[in-house]
Design a protein around this motif. Structure first.
Motif, PDB file in Angstrom:
ATOM      1  N   ASP A  40       0.829  -1.222   0.000  1.00 14.28           N
ATOM      2  CA  ASP A  40       0.000   0.000   0.000  1.00 14.28           C
ATOM      3  C   ASP A  40       0.860   1.267   0.000  1.00 14.28           C
ATOM      4  OD1 ASP A  40       1.056   0.200   2.523  1.00 14.28           O
ATOM      5  OD2 ASP A  40      -0.841  -0.010   3.599  1.00 14.28           O
ATOM      6  N   GLY A  41       2.167   1.125  -0.114  1.00 20.30           N
ATOM      7  CA  GLY A  41       3.055   2.295  -0.203  1.00 20.30           C
ATOM      8  C   GLY A  41       3.586   2.767   1.139  1.00 20.30           C
ATOM      9  N   SER A  42       3.058   2.208   2.246  1.00 19.03           N
ATOM     10  CA  SER A  42       3.509   2.664   3.568  1.00 19.03           C
ATOM     11  C   SER A  42       4.898   2.094   3.873  1.00 19.03           C
ATOM     12  CB  SER A  42       2.515   2.230   4.646  1.00 19.03           C
ATOM     13  OG  SER A  42       2.427   0.821   4.660  1.00 19.03           O
ATOM     14  N   TYR A  43       5.683   2.881   4.619  1.00 18.97           N
ATOM     15  CA  TYR A  43       7.012   2.411   5.034  1.00 18.97           C
ATOM     16  C   TYR A  43       6.884   1.478   6.241  1.00 18.97           C
ATOM     17  CZ  TYR A  43       9.523   5.892   2.212  1.00 18.97           C
ATOM     18  OH  TYR A  43      10.050   6.615   1.188  1.00 18.97           O
ATOM     19  N   ALA A  44       7.827   0.542   6.387  1.00 18.73           N
ATOM     20  CA  ALA A  44       7.859  -0.307   7.583  1.00 18.73           C
ATOM     21  C   ALA A  44       9.284  -0.775   7.814  1.00 18.73           C
ATOM     22  CB  ALA A  44       6.950  -1.512   7.418  1.00 18.73           C
ATOM     23  N   PHE A  45       9.757  -0.634   9.040  1.00 20.53           N
ATOM     24  CA  PHE A  45      11.053  -1.223   9.395  1.00 20.53           C
ATOM     25  C   PHE A  45      10.874  -2.746   9.499  1.00 20.53           C
ATOM     26  CE2 PHE A  45      11.846   3.142  10.950  1.00 20.53           C
ATOM     27  CZ  PHE A  45      13.071   3.366  10.332  1.00 20.53           C
ATOM     28  N   GLY A  46      11.996  -3.458   9.530  1.00 15.95           N
ATOM     29  CA  GLY A  46      11.918  -4.915   9.716  1.00 15.95           C
ATOM     30  C   GLY A  46      12.408  -5.710   8.517  1.00 15.95           C
ATOM     31  N   GLY A  47      12.527  -5.046   7.355  1.00 21.62           N
ATOM     32  CA  GLY A  47      13.113  -5.707   6.179  1.00 21.62           C
ATOM     33  C   GLY A  47      12.319  -6.906   5.701  1.00 21.62           C
ATOM     34  N   THR A  48      13.022  -7.775   4.983  1.00 22.52           N
ATOM     35  CA  THR A  48      12.393  -8.971   4.418  1.00 22.52           C
ATOM     36  C   THR A  48      11.823  -9.839   5.536  1.00 22.52           C
ATOM     37  OG1 THR A  48      14.116  -8.971   2.722  1.00 22.52           O
ATOM     38  CG2 THR A  48      12.840 -10.996   2.965  1.00 22.52           C
ATOM     39  N   CYS A  49      12.596 -10.027   6.585  1.00 26.47           N
ATOM     40  CA  CYS A  49      12.246 -10.965   7.653  1.00 26.47           C
ATOM     41  C   CYS A  49      10.861 -10.680   8.228  1.00 26.47           C
ATOM     42  CB  CYS A  49      13.311 -10.888   8.748  1.00 26.47           C
ATOM     43  SG  CYS A  49      12.950 -11.864  10.194  1.00 26.47           S
ATOM     44  N   LEU A  50      10.661  -9.437   8.672  1.00 26.04           N
ATOM     45  CA  LEU A  50       9.399  -9.143   9.339  1.00 26.04           C
ATOM     46  C   LEU A  50       8.255  -8.920   8.358  1.00 26.04           C
ATOM     47  CD1 LEU A  50      11.439  -8.715  11.669  1.00 26.04           C
ATOM     48  CD2 LEU A  50       9.883  -7.007  12.570  1.00 26.04           C
ATOM     49  N   ASN A  51       8.579  -8.333   7.187  1.00 24.71           N
ATOM     50  CA  ASN A  51       7.516  -7.969   6.254  1.00 24.71           C
ATOM     51  C   ASN A  51       7.149  -9.065   5.258  1.00 24.71           C
ATOM     52  OD1 ASN A  51       6.914  -4.982   6.718  1.00 24.71           O
ATOM     53  ND2 ASN A  51       9.151  -4.984   6.650  1.00 24.71           N
ATOM     54  N   ALA A  52       8.142  -9.838   4.815  1.00 27.46           N
ATOM     55  CA  ALA A  52       7.877 -10.755   3.697  1.00 27.46           C
ATOM     56  C   ALA A  52       8.671 -12.051   3.820  1.00 27.46           C
ATOM     57  CB  ALA A  52       8.221 -10.059   2.379  1.00 27.46           C
ATOM     58  N   GLY A  53       9.111 -12.399   5.019  1.00 27.62           N
ATOM     59  CA  GLY A  53       9.958 -13.590   5.149  1.00 27.62           C
ATOM     60  C   GLY A  53       9.590 -14.408   6.368  1.00 27.62           C
ATOM     61  N   CYS A  54      10.523 -14.419   7.342  1.00 29.90           N
ATOM     62  CA  CYS A  54      10.390 -15.281   8.525  1.00 29.90           C
ATOM     63  C   CYS A  54       9.007 -15.193   9.172  1.00 29.90           C
ATOM     64  CB  CYS A  54      11.411 -14.891   9.600  1.00 29.90           C
ATOM     65  SG  CYS A  54      13.000 -14.352   8.993  1.00 29.90           S
ATOM     66  N   ILE A  55       8.570 -13.985   9.482  1.00 27.83           N
ATOM     67  CA  ILE A  55       7.369 -13.840  10.318  1.00 27.83           C
ATOM     68  C   ILE A  55       6.079 -14.203   9.560  1.00 27.83           C
ATOM     69  CG2 ILE A  55       6.035 -12.225  11.770  1.00 27.83           C
ATOM     70  CD1 ILE A  55       8.805 -13.214  12.908  1.00 27.83           C
ATOM     71  N   PRO A  56       5.817 -13.609   8.394  1.00 27.15           N
ATOM     72  CA  PRO A  56       4.576 -14.018   7.712  1.00 27.15           C
ATOM     73  C   PRO A  56       4.562 -15.486   7.302  1.00 27.15           C
ATOM     74  CG  PRO A  56       5.879 -12.523   6.329  1.00 27.15           C
ATOM     75  CD  PRO A  56       6.485 -12.499   7.691  1.00 27.15           C
ATOM     76  N   SER A  57       5.740 -16.044   6.967  1.00 25.75           N
ATOM     77  CA  SER A  57       5.736 -17.467   6.578  1.00 25.75           C
ATOM     78  C   SER A  57       5.401 -18.337   7.785  1.00 25.75           C
ATOM     79  CB  SER A  57       7.069 -17.880   5.945  1.00 25.75           C
ATOM     80  OG  SER A  57       8.146 -17.700   6.830  1.00 25.75           O
ATOM     81  N   LYS A  58       5.941 -17.967   8.961  1.00 21.40           N
ATOM     82  CA  LYS A  58       5.636 -18.784  10.136  1.00 21.40           C
ATOM     83  C   LYS A  58       4.175 -18.633  10.549  1.00 21.40           C
ATOM     84  CE  LYS A  58       9.066 -19.829   9.234  1.00 21.40           C
ATOM     85  NZ  LYS A  58      10.106 -19.390   8.298  1.00 21.40           N
ATOM     86  N   ALA A  59       3.591 -17.444  10.320  1.00 19.96           N
ATOM     87  CA  ALA A  59       2.170 -17.255  10.644  1.00 19.96           C
ATOM     88  C   ALA A  59       1.320 -18.192   9.781  1.00 19.96           C
ATOM     89  CB  ALA A  59       1.773 -15.797  10.417  1.00 19.96           C
ATOM     90  N   LEU A  60       1.615 -18.267   8.484  1.00 18.94           N
ATOM     91  CA  LEU A  60       0.812 -19.132   7.606  1.00 18.94           C
ATOM     92  C   LEU A  60       1.116 -20.607   7.837  1.00 18.94           C
ATOM     93  CD1 LEU A  60       0.728 -17.275   4.156  1.00 18.94           C
ATOM     94  CD2 LEU A  60      -1.011 -17.330   5.950  1.00 18.94           C
ATOM     95  N   LEU A  61       2.376 -20.917   8.175  1.00 22.47           N
ATOM     96  CA  LEU A  61       2.705 -22.316   8.478  1.00 22.47           C
ATOM     97  C   LEU A  61       1.908 -22.779   9.699  1.00 22.47           C
ATOM     98  CD1 LEU A  61       6.509 -22.183   7.721  1.00 22.47           C
ATOM     99  CD2 LEU A  61       4.997 -23.985   6.863  1.00 22.47           C
ATOM    100  N   GLU A  62       1.793 -21.895  10.695  1.00 19.22           N
ATOM    101  CA  GLU A  62       1.068 -22.257  11.916  1.00 19.22           C
ATOM    102  C   GLU A  62      -0.417 -22.483  11.604  1.00 19.22           C
ATOM    103  OE1 GLU A  62       2.781 -22.684  14.705  1.00 19.22           O
ATOM    104  OE2 GLU A  62       1.012 -23.239  15.873  1.00 19.22           O
ATOM    105  N   SER A  63      -1.025 -21.533  10.874  1.00 19.99           N
ATOM    106  CA  SER A  63      -2.459 -21.663  10.571  1.00 19.99           C
ATOM    107  C   SER A  63      -2.731 -22.913   9.744  1.00 19.99           C
ATOM    108  CB  SER A  63      -2.952 -20.433   9.786  1.00 19.99           C
ATOM    109  OG  SER A  63      -2.788 -19.271  10.549  1.00 19.99           O
ATOM    110  N   SER A  64      -1.915 -23.126   8.729  1.00 17.71           N
ATOM    111  CA  SER A  64      -2.183 -24.269   7.841  1.00 17.71           C
ATOM    112  C   SER A  64      -1.917 -25.586   8.576  1.00 17.71           C
ATOM    113  CB  SER A  64      -1.345 -24.169   6.561  1.00 17.71           C
ATOM    114  OG  SER A  64       0.036 -24.151   6.863  1.00 17.71           O
TER     115      SER A  64
END
Ligand code: FAD
Ligand code: AMP
Length: 475
Positions: A40-64
């Protein structure tokens, strides 16, 4: 705001933001510049890991995984539920919430440790000057006594399969799917390919993983890799080894993939194709001419063992430098550099960086694989303990996999610990600590482990290395 700092960090991912926080804790004036933007164009600290890597992947791994367990395991536990279904929009919403909480947390951490967070682009100029470009395009020149480069990595794009959303996508795209593809292709049976393939398989996709290498998970101990392949195949992942993708093109609403293996050329049609063929260091628009910072032939910023670049006062950490592309490796490098700058002690023990793959069963290891120990020529002993013999694992209905301890024959030093089984990623921490303290397998054997816990598997594997396991038959 000041234009001059003790330290400027360029990149606010898991390597850069801890460096900034530690610099702040060390009472240095510090700014952290990051340009990550959400969709959506907003800035966010955390890089790949928090925004598009470790954290979101683990969230979906847990749910699935919860969904899969509810479908397949609840009845075994004697739990009756109605028809089990899932709501992907809610899963994605939960994931987005976790990402937001995590990235916003960094702003609070920065505030607490006196870090100036700057959202926009940073470019290193000669003489430890940094050009900062804000969201509105305005430029400012900042100066620092030390600059830490932490610009991270991006997915490799294959010439044979160029990205073409929504059909040919990278790992970020694969974390954001709004519908479950009926037929999903994955290029690359590495950590990312296996985790993302698992998520969508559990939610119902027919997943085909194409891997160019003839062997499975070559980075892992091969006894572990064999066990992992068996479980993943049983879960329905169609893993094709020695299968090199030579072309992929979007045709209508599908993707036509061609791949070569020992038997010739094959075709595969999928609805979506995830390219998980590795990541490359990212240094785009990072370095002006004349900074003195050097890149190696693969594009990594050249550093010594303390992450010093060839330019005086310029350091580099995380995925943009050599070593495993892992968040915790980058974090330790960032913290080390911030401590060295402050005149404190700092070191990263690259021999004890743990690796974790969050599949089911989970896979984790630290130190050398049995293949590596064998080829080193050092005599060794191995102890293996199956989770089938663990009371806790059986009670959890997760008695799969094993723990394996490799120790030197001469002085009993632990050389590697490899675990495939429930919570392997948590269990490996004990082995990392043991190896950090140069423990022997006897040290592990003489350490009391609570009963019944999964951690007893590591204890018993250490005992098994001397054929002294109590809860399994010594072979
Ligand atoms: P990054 O996280 O890439 O951060 C770099 C930041 O710098 C970015 O925000 C970027 O926008 C910014 N930047 C770059 N250049 C500039 C510039 N010139 N100016 C301003 N800002 C700039 N690792 C694990 O350890 N565990 C896991 O479970 C795990 N899972 C993963 C799952 C997926 C799907 C992916 C893709 C990766 C995963 N990783 C995992 C790897 C992990 O994400 C990376 O190792 C880690 O993010 C690297 O951290 P970094 O700070 O070096 O770089
Ligand atoms: P990793 O580097 O661990 O993320 O894994 C990426 C995987 O992708 C590696 O195992 C590569 O062998 C694999 N890979 C890279 N290019 C191709 C390709 N064209 N076809 C199939 N597999 C590939």
């Amino acid at each position: 705001m000041a234009d001059s700092f003790d330290v400027i960090v360029i990149g606010g991912g898991p390597a850069g933001y801890p460096a900034a926080i530690r610099a702040g804790q060390n009472k240095l004036s510090v700014a952290c510049i990051d340009e990550w933007r959400n969709r959506d164009g907003s800035y966010a600290f955390g890089g790949t890991c928090l925004n598009a890597g470790c954290i979101p992947s683990k969230a979906l791994l847990e749910s699935s995984e919860l969904y899969a367990r509810a479908r397949e395991e609840f009845a075994v536990h004697g739990i009756r539920v109605g028809e089990v279904g899932f709501d992907l929009a809610q899963m994605q919403k939960r994931k987005a919430g976790i990402v937001k909480t995590s990235t916003q947390g960094i702003n609070a951490l920065f505030k607490a440790s006196g870090v100036t967070g700057l959202q926009g682009h940073g470019k290193l100029l000669p003489g430890r000057r940094v050009e900062f470009t804000g969201a509105d395009g305005s430029k400012r020149e900042l100066t620092a006594k030390h600059v830490i480069l932490a610009s991270g990595s991006v997915p490799v794009e294959l010439k044979a399969a160029p990205f073409k959303a929504p059909h040919i996508i990278d790992s970020w795209g694969a974390l954001d799917l709004e519908t479950v593809p009926k037929r999903l292709g994955v290029i690359g049976a590495g950590v990312i390919g296996l985790e993302l393939g698992s998520v969508w398989r559990r939610l119902g996709s027919e997943v085909t993983v194409l891997e160019a290498l003839p062997d499975f998970l070559t980075i892992a101990d091969q006894q572990l890799a064999k066990e992992a392949a068996r479980h993943l195949k049983k879960q329905g992942l169609d893993i094709r080894l020695g299968a090199k993708v030579s072309a992929a093109r979007v045709s209508g609403d599908a993707v036509e993939v061609s791949y070569e293996d020992a038997k010739g050329t094959h075709k595969l049609t999928v609805d979506q194709l995830i390219v998980a063929a590795g990541r490359r260091p990212f240094t785009g628009e990072l370095l002006a001419a004349g900074t003195g910072v050097e890149l190696d032939e693969r594009g990594f910023i050249k550093v010594d063992e303390h992450c010093r670049t060839a330019a005086q006062g310029v350091w580099a950490v995380g995925d943009c430098v050599r070593g495993p592309m892992l968040a915790h490796k980058g974090k330790e490098e960032g913290v080390m550099v911030a401590d060295l700058i402050a005149g404190r002690y700092g070191e990263v023990n690259y021999k004890t960086v743990p690796s974790v793959i969050y599949t089911v069963p989970e896979i984790a290891w630290v130190g050398l694989t049995e293949e590596q120990v064998k080829s080193s020529g050092r005599p060794y002993k191995v102890g293996v303990f199956p989770f089938l013999a663990s009371g806790r694992a059986r009670a959890m209905e997760q008695a799969q996999g094993f723990a394996k301890v490799i120790a030197a024959q001469d002085d009993d030093e632990i050389l590697g610990v490899h675990i495939i089984g429930p919570m392997a990623g948590e269990l490996i921490a004990e082995a990392v600590l043991a190896m950090e303290y140069s423990a022997s397998s006897e040290d592990l054997q003489r350490t009391i482990h609570a009963h019944p816990t999964l951690s007893e598997a590591v204890h018993e594997a250490a005992l098994a290395a001397d054929k002294r396991a109590i809860d399994s038959i010594n072979r």
